[in-house]
Design a protein around this motif. Structure first.
Motif, mmCIF file in Angstrom:
data_model
loop_
_atom_site.group_PDB
_atom_site.id
_atom_site.type_symbol
_atom_site.label_atom_id
_atom_site.label_comp_id
_atom_site.label_asym_id
_atom_site.label_seq_id
_atom_site.Cartn_x
_atom_site.Cartn_y
_atom_site.Cartn_z
ATOM 1 N N GLY A 120 -44.002 48.547 -69.058
ATOM 2 C CA GLY A 120 -43.442 49.581 -68.201
ATOM 3 C C GLY A 120 -43.056 49.044 -66.841
ATOM 4 N N LYS A 121 -43.836 48.084 -66.320
ATOM 5 C CA LYS A 121 -43.523 47.488 -65.015
ATOM 6 C C LYS A 121 -42.221 46.714 -65.079
ATOM 7 C CE LYS A 121 -45.501 44.561 -61.390
ATOM 8 N NZ LYS A 121 -46.686 43.749 -60.976
ATOM 9 N N GLU A 122 -42.046 45.925 -66.128
ATOM 10 C CA GLU A 122 -40.789 45.195 -66.308
ATOM 11 C C GLU A 122 -39.615 46.155 -66.427
ATOM 12 O OE1 GLU A 122 -42.480 41.287 -68.766
ATOM 13 O OE2 GLU A 122 -41.874 43.115 -69.834
ATOM 14 N N ALA A 123 -39.843 47.272 -67.133
ATOM 15 C CA ALA A 123 -38.775 48.245 -67.360
ATOM 16 C C ALA A 123 -38.326 48.900 -66.066
ATOM 17 C CB ALA A 123 -39.237 49.303 -68.363
ATOM 18 N N TYR A 130 -34.554 48.439 -64.991
ATOM 19 C CA TYR A 130 -33.762 49.667 -65.042
ATOM 20 C C TYR A 130 -33.097 49.943 -63.692
ATOM 21 C CZ TYR A 130 -32.613 54.641 -65.315
ATOM 22 O OH TYR A 130 -31.959 55.840 -65.270
ATOM 23 N N LEU A 131 -33.862 49.813 -62.619
ATOM 24 C CA LEU A 131 -33.293 50.054 -61.289
ATOM 25 C C LEU A 131 -32.186 49.041 -60.973
ATOM 26 C CD1 LEU A 131 -36.539 50.897 -59.280
ATOM 27 C CD2 LEU A 131 -34.753 52.488 -60.041
ATOM 28 N N GLU A 132 -32.364 47.800 -61.390
ATOM 29 C CA GLU A 132 -31.330 46.793 -61.183
ATOM 30 C C GLU A 132 -30.069 47.146 -61.972
ATOM 31 O OE1 GLU A 132 -33.204 43.195 -62.354
ATOM 32 O OE2 GLU A 132 -34.270 42.911 -60.439
ATOM 33 N N ASN A 133 -30.247 47.614 -63.196
ATOM 34 C CA ASN A 133 -29.096 47.991 -64.021
ATOM 35 C C ASN A 133 -28.335 49.161 -63.400
ATOM 36 O OD1 ASN A 133 -27.633 48.057 -66.818
ATOM 37 N ND2 ASN A 133 -28.311 50.153 -66.477
ATOM 38 N N GLU A 134 -29.062 50.164 -62.923
ATOM 39 C CA GLU A 134 -28.401 51.325 -62.328
ATOM 40 C C GLU A 134 -27.651 50.937 -61.058
ATOM 41 O OE1 GLU A 134 -28.613 54.636 -64.063
ATOM 42 O OE2 GLU A 134 -28.892 52.853 -65.293
ATOM 43 N N GLU A 135 -28.214 50.018 -60.277
ATOM 44 C CA GLU A 135 -27.553 49.555 -59.060
ATOM 45 C C GLU A 135 -26.267 48.807 -59.393
ATOM 46 O OE1 GLU A 135 -26.526 48.710 -55.213
ATOM 47 O OE2 GLU A 135 -28.036 50.133 -55.945
ATOM 48 N N CYS A 145 -34.279 53.534 -71.976
ATOM 49 C CA CYS A 145 -32.877 53.311 -71.603
ATOM 50 C C CYS A 145 -32.488 51.851 -71.786
ATOM 51 C CB CYS A 145 -32.651 53.735 -70.157
ATOM 52 S SG CYS A 145 -32.635 55.521 -69.880
ATOM 53 N N LEU A 146 -33.354 50.946 -71.369
ATOM 54 C CA LEU A 146 -33.050 49.521 -71.480
ATOM 55 C C LEU A 146 -32.981 49.063 -72.928
ATOM 56 C CD1 LEU A 146 -35.217 48.177 -68.556
ATOM 57 C CD2 LEU A 146 -32.733 48.090 -68.694
ATOM 58 N N ASN A 147 -33.805 49.632 -73.790
ATOM 59 C CA ASN A 147 -33.726 49.250 -75.192
ATOM 60 C C ASN A 147 -32.449 49.761 -75.844
ATOM 61 O OD1 ASN A 147 -35.923 47.534 -76.115
ATOM 62 N ND2 ASN A 147 -37.280 49.166 -75.429
ATOM 63 N N ILE A 148 -31.961 50.924 -75.430
ATOM 64 C CA ILE A 148 -30.643 51.378 -75.893
ATOM 65 C C ILE A 148 -29.579 50.358 -75.497
ATOM 66 C CG2 ILE A 148 -28.824 53.076 -75.433
ATOM 67 C CD1 ILE A 148 -30.932 55.242 -75.457
ATOM 68 N N ILE A 149 -29.623 49.910 -74.249
ATOM 69 C CA ILE A 149 -28.639 48.941 -73.761
ATOM 70 C C ILE A 149 -28.744 47.629 -74.537
ATOM 71 C CG2 ILE A 149 -27.950 47.556 -71.763
ATOM 72 C CD1 ILE A 149 -28.804 49.970 -70.010
ATOM 73 N N ARG A 150 -29.955 47.164 -74.803
ATOM 74 C CA ARG A 150 -30.133 45.924 -75.555
ATOM 75 C C ARG A 150 -29.509 46.033 -76.956
ATOM 76 N NH1 ARG A 150 -33.663 41.955 -74.142
ATOM 77 N NH2 ARG A 150 -33.955 41.511 -76.362
ATOM 78 N N ILE A 151 -29.731 47.145 -77.626
ATOM 79 C CA ILE A 151 -29.136 47.333 -78.959
ATOM 80 C C ILE A 151 -27.621 47.348 -78.856
ATOM 81 C CG2 ILE A 151 -28.923 48.927 -80.908
ATOM 82 C CD1 ILE A 151 -31.838 49.808 -80.230
#
Length: 409
Positions: free
Chosen positions: A385-388, A392-397, A367-373
């Motif tokens: 995966g840990k960074e993701a 990801y949770l921060e982005n959803e919030e 999901c985060l790589n889609i957003i980056r593109i």
């Protein structure tokens, strides 16, 4: 003539597709706080259109702002945004690409943060520990009719704003899939009980869209080959539903499987009859069901899940049990993957999901790589995966908070 991924195909409605590769639907999370399309959709889908696929299918475009798959969904629900949709469609149809809008309703799989009291066929909660989904209430018959009208309205808007076709999301445990499942649907009215009644919502949506958009506009349906749950929507149910969908003039069936309670679409699945140790069966999650579905219908079939090598894709097409190959996760990083596959018979995409550690971070990673593109930054395949998980949770919030601030004004 041998069919391979470079071969064109003409859909039953008469629309021609330039090749047999489709970018499968994936959630994007790029909408503004009013759930409208944005410039990020334009950037992302321009890259994907230039990537060479014959068809791009969008992520969930929801029919009701109260019930979302995630906060950043695009919604068409009297919230404006038509010019933004036109820009989205223009970007996704570059390079002679067809852009299908996937239309859905999250039903009881609406996150609690979006709506703590979602709707469903029946008041049956999901069997998940520490569920992110609230207990649903059952839709009234009048509300079911309203859902049908909403799907038809969104399809009409899709056509008017320049999308090449639509895909009705009838899989993965969202509302239409819930109606199909005897586990989730325990109604005693015309919308429950027999398979004919449980399929009534899906068929009414498809029939209504066909009437609204005319005979020459592509309509696709995403359907589970099975829910992979005892007592759920079975493969035998699927075979009957695809026969009905052919009667309803569907142009393309995307076959998948599972739901949040048994997420076969995310981790792979194998058909009981799948015993060959071939390249195809090693790669493709749902090919074990393709032959029986092909025997049940002449509607073109799209299989998504697991394909990575051109050799497996070409072999599957040559067998004749599948007509379009869906690619999803590789295109979260390599937007040019279809062009690369088309350029060489020995080409393969990278199975990034095999190297993400920890693996529970995979969903956020993609999901985060889609957003980056979409933001013009380019993918980051070195993300852990840990960074993701954290990002990801921060982005959803952030996305949920922005949506809530608008809706409370």
């Amino acid at each position: 003539m041998t069919v391979d991924i470079s071969s064109p195909i003409t859909l039953p409605c008469g629309v021609s597709v330039k090749n047999r590769i489709a970018k499968a639907p994936m959630t994007e999370g790029l909408a503004d706080p009013m759930n409208r399309a944005t410039g990020r959709h334009v950037t992302l889908y321009k890259k994907w259109a230039e990537g060479g696929a014959g068809i791009l299918v969008t992520g969930n475009v929801q029919v009701d702002r109260r019930y979302l798959e995630r906060p950043g969904n695009v919604v068409i629900d009297q919230n404006g945004g038509l010019e933004e949709l036109r820009a989205f469609a223009a970007a996704g149809t570059l390079n002679d690409t067809l852009l299908f809008m996937q239309i859905g309703h999250a039903g009881r799989q609406t996150p609690r943060r979006v709506n703590p009291r979602p709707v469903a066929p029946s008041e049956i909660s999901m069997t998940l520990p520490d569920s992110a989904f609230g207990a649903p209430r059952a839709l009234t018959s009048e509300e079911v009719e309203d859902v049908i009208k909403r799907f038809i309205h969104v399809a009409t808007v899709a056509k008017e704003t320049g999308f090449s076709g639509v895909q009705v999301h009838g899989a993965h445990g969202y509302l239409i899939s819930e109606f199909l499942s005897p586990l989730a649907n325990q109604r005693t009215d015309q919308w429950g009980g027999s398979l004919e009644n449980r399929a009534r919502l899906l068929r009414a949506v498809v029939q209504g869209i066909r009437t609204a958009v005319g005979p020459e506009y592509p309509i696709s349906v995403k359907l589970n080959s099975s829910d992979f749950q005892n007592g759920g929507f079975s493969h035998e149910d699927c075979l009957q539903v695809v026969k009905w969908l052919e009667e309803d003039t569907v142009d393309l069936l995307e076959i998948s499987g599972g739901n949040y309670e048994n997420p076969a679409m995310m981790i792979g699945a194998r058909g009981a009859d799948e015993i060959r140790n071939s390249t195809i069966t090693r790669e493709a999650y749902f090919m074990g069901y393709a032959k029986s579905i092909r025997d049940a219908t002449n509607v073109p079939l799209m299989i998504t899940g697991g394909f990575r090598s051109r050799a497996a894709m070409d072999a599957a097409l040559a067998e004749g049990n599948v007509d379009v190959i869906g690619i999803a996760r590789p295109m979260c990083v390599d937007t040019d993957a279809p062009n690369q596959l088309l350029a060489s018979p020995d080409a393969s995409t990278i199975a990034y999901e095999q190297t993400i550690k920890p693996s529970k971070g995979a969903l956020g990673w993609f999901c985060l790589n889609i957003i980056r593109i979409a933001e013009g930054k380019g993918a980051n395949p070195d993300m852990t995966g840990k960074e993701a998980i954290t990002a990801y949770l921060e982005n959803e919030e952030r996305t949920a908070s922005a949506m809530e601030s608008v809706n409370t004004k």
